[in-house]
Design a protein around this motif. Structure first.
Motif, short mmCIF file in Angstrom:
data_model
loop_
_atom_site.label_atom_id
_atom_site.label_comp_id
_atom_site.label_asym_id
_atom_site.label_seq_id
_atom_site.Cartn_x
_atom_site.Cartn_y
_atom_site.Cartn_z
N SER A 61 12.28 44.40 8.02
CA SER A 61 13.26 45.01 8.91
C SER A 61 13.86 43.97 9.86
O SER A 61 15.07 43.98 10.11
CB SER A 61 12.59 46.13 9.71
OG SER A 61 13.48 46.67 10.66
N THR A 62 13.02 43.08 10.35
CA THR A 62 13.51 42.02 11.24
C THR A 62 14.50 41.12 10.52
O THR A 62 15.52 40.71 11.10
CB THR A 62 12.32 41.18 11.76
OG1 THR A 62 11.41 42.04 12.45
CG2 THR A 62 12.81 40.09 12.70
N ASN A 63 14.22 40.81 9.26
CA ASN A 63 15.13 39.96 8.49
C ASN A 63 16.46 40.65 8.24
O ASN A 63 17.53 40.03 8.32
CB ASN A 63 14.49 39.57 7.17
CG ASN A 63 13.40 38.53 7.34
OD1 ASN A 63 13.46 37.74 8.27
ND2 ASN A 63 12.43 38.53 6.45
N VAL A 64 16.41 41.94 7.94
CA VAL A 64 17.62 42.69 7.64
C VAL A 64 18.55 42.74 8.85
O VAL A 64 19.76 42.54 8.75
CB VAL A 64 17.28 44.12 7.16
CG1 VAL A 64 18.55 44.98 7.10
CG2 VAL A 64 16.63 44.06 5.78
N HIS A 65 17.95 43.01 10.03
CA HIS A 65 18.75 43.15 11.24
C HIS A 65 19.03 41.81 11.92
O HIS A 65 19.85 41.75 12.85
CB HIS A 65 18.05 44.08 12.22
CG HIS A 65 17.94 45.49 11.73
ND1 HIS A 65 16.85 45.96 11.02
CD2 HIS A 65 18.80 46.54 11.81
CE1 HIS A 65 17.03 47.23 10.71
NE2 HIS A 65 18.21 47.61 11.17
N GLY A 66 18.34 40.76 11.48
CA GLY A 66 18.58 39.44 12.04
C GLY A 66 18.21 39.31 13.50
O GLY A 66 18.83 38.53 14.23
N THR A 67 17.23 40.10 13.96
CA THR A 67 16.82 40.05 15.36
C THR A 67 16.05 38.76 15.66
O THR A 67 15.44 38.16 14.77
CB THR A 67 15.94 41.26 15.73
OG1 THR A 67 14.84 41.33 14.80
CG2 THR A 67 16.74 42.54 15.63
N ALA A 68 16.06 38.36 16.93
CA ALA A 68 15.44 37.11 17.32
C ALA A 68 14.00 37.28 17.80
O ALA A 68 13.33 36.30 18.11
CB ALA A 68 16.26 36.46 18.44
N THR A 69 13.53 38.53 17.87
CA THR A 69 12.18 38.81 18.37
C THR A 69 11.43 39.70 17.39
O THR A 69 12.01 40.62 16.81
CB THR A 69 12.24 39.51 19.74
OG1 THR A 69 12.96 38.69 20.66
CG2 THR A 69 10.85 39.78 20.28
#
Length: 273
Positions: A61-69
């Motif tokens: 999910s973090t990779n998909v949304h490209g979040t930094a945290t």
């Protein structure tokens, strides 16, 4: 005599049957305990797999949304993070604290060296400082307090960008000499560690990092006879920190004494074999 004999025989038989039934009950109990143990192991394995799936989903999910945290905290069963953490190439802040069974980190965590700036590994169960962390050259803040480290690897000098480092509540006795190369380090927190003190006559020698192959002063290859000692220095805002030197010769040892002290050295401030 006959009556006594019959009575004795009956008593022996009853005793035999009682012991047989007791042994049967014990075996049955053992079988039940084994079944319960197997069930508990299966349940634990199921919970572990479930947690790993949650971690992998969070990474995806973090990779998909490209979040930094990313937060991977409060997992109670997981002992090692999955290698998929290497996919977190856009993450700058990584919180992986309060996983009280976490004992290992994958080598792939070191692949995040291009962007990762903040890493929190506090309140885990890490037994050794992971070498893969030494590859995180842009890391500015590292929190590894409340683990079970006894020493640090000499390669920590690769953390060139590190400014803040928390290592409270471990089992560290002395710091490696190479830590002095961290020129950007402004704050070093080492409370609740069994650090060697200058006035401690009977302090044991700190553990020597088994990965050390060369003299930390001159770079010469270590022989069977090494000179390991602790000297004290003011470093990163800490007064009189114990610095652990591993030298390959008496000349290297004397060089350290000459360059670092400029004053008489005795047993209180310097120990070597």
């Amino acid at each position: 005599w006959y009556q006594r004999r019959v009575h004795g025989t009956l008593s022996e038989c009853l005793f035999f049957f009682a012991m047989t039934f007791a042994a049967t009950d014990d075996r049955q109990q053992q079988i039940e305990d084994i079944k319960k143990g197997n069930m508990a192991n299966k349940k634990r394995e199921k919970e572990k797999n479930k947690e790993l799936d949650r971690i992998k989903d969070e990474i995806a999910s973090t990779n998909v949304h490209g979040t930094a945290t990313i937060d991977l905290c409060n997992f109670g069963v997981t002992e090692e993070l999955p290698s998929e953490v290497a996919h977190l190439t856009k993450v700058r802040r990584f919180n992986c604290s309060n996983n009280f069974r976490l004992t290992r980190l994958p080598e792939s965590l070191g692949d995040l060296y291009e962007r990762l700036e903040t890493l929190n590994l506090s309140y885990n169960n890490l037994q050794e400082f992971p070498l893969c962390l030494c590859r995180l050259k842009y890391l500015t803040r590292l929190d590894v307090n409340n683990n079970k480290f006894t020493s640090l690897p000499t390669k920590v000098d690769q953390l060139k960008s590190l400014e803040i480092w928390y290592m409270d509540s471990n089992f560290i006795m002395a710091l490696p000499y190479t830590i002095c190369h961290l020129k950007n380090l402004k704050h070093l927190f080492l409370e609740n560690n069994p650090l060697i003190k200058e006035d401690d006559k009977h302090a044991p020698d700190p553990p020597v990092d088994p990965t050390i192959k060369y003299c930390s002063v001159t770079g010469e290859e270590l022989s069977e006879k090494t000179h390991s000692f602790v000297n004290f220095a003011d470093f990163a805002g800490n007064k009189r920190m114990p610095i652990h030197y591993v030298c390959g010769s008496e000349q290297a040892r004397d060089l350290v004494i000459e360059e670092k002290d400029h004053e008489p050295v005795d047993y209180w401030t310097l120990k070597y074999d």
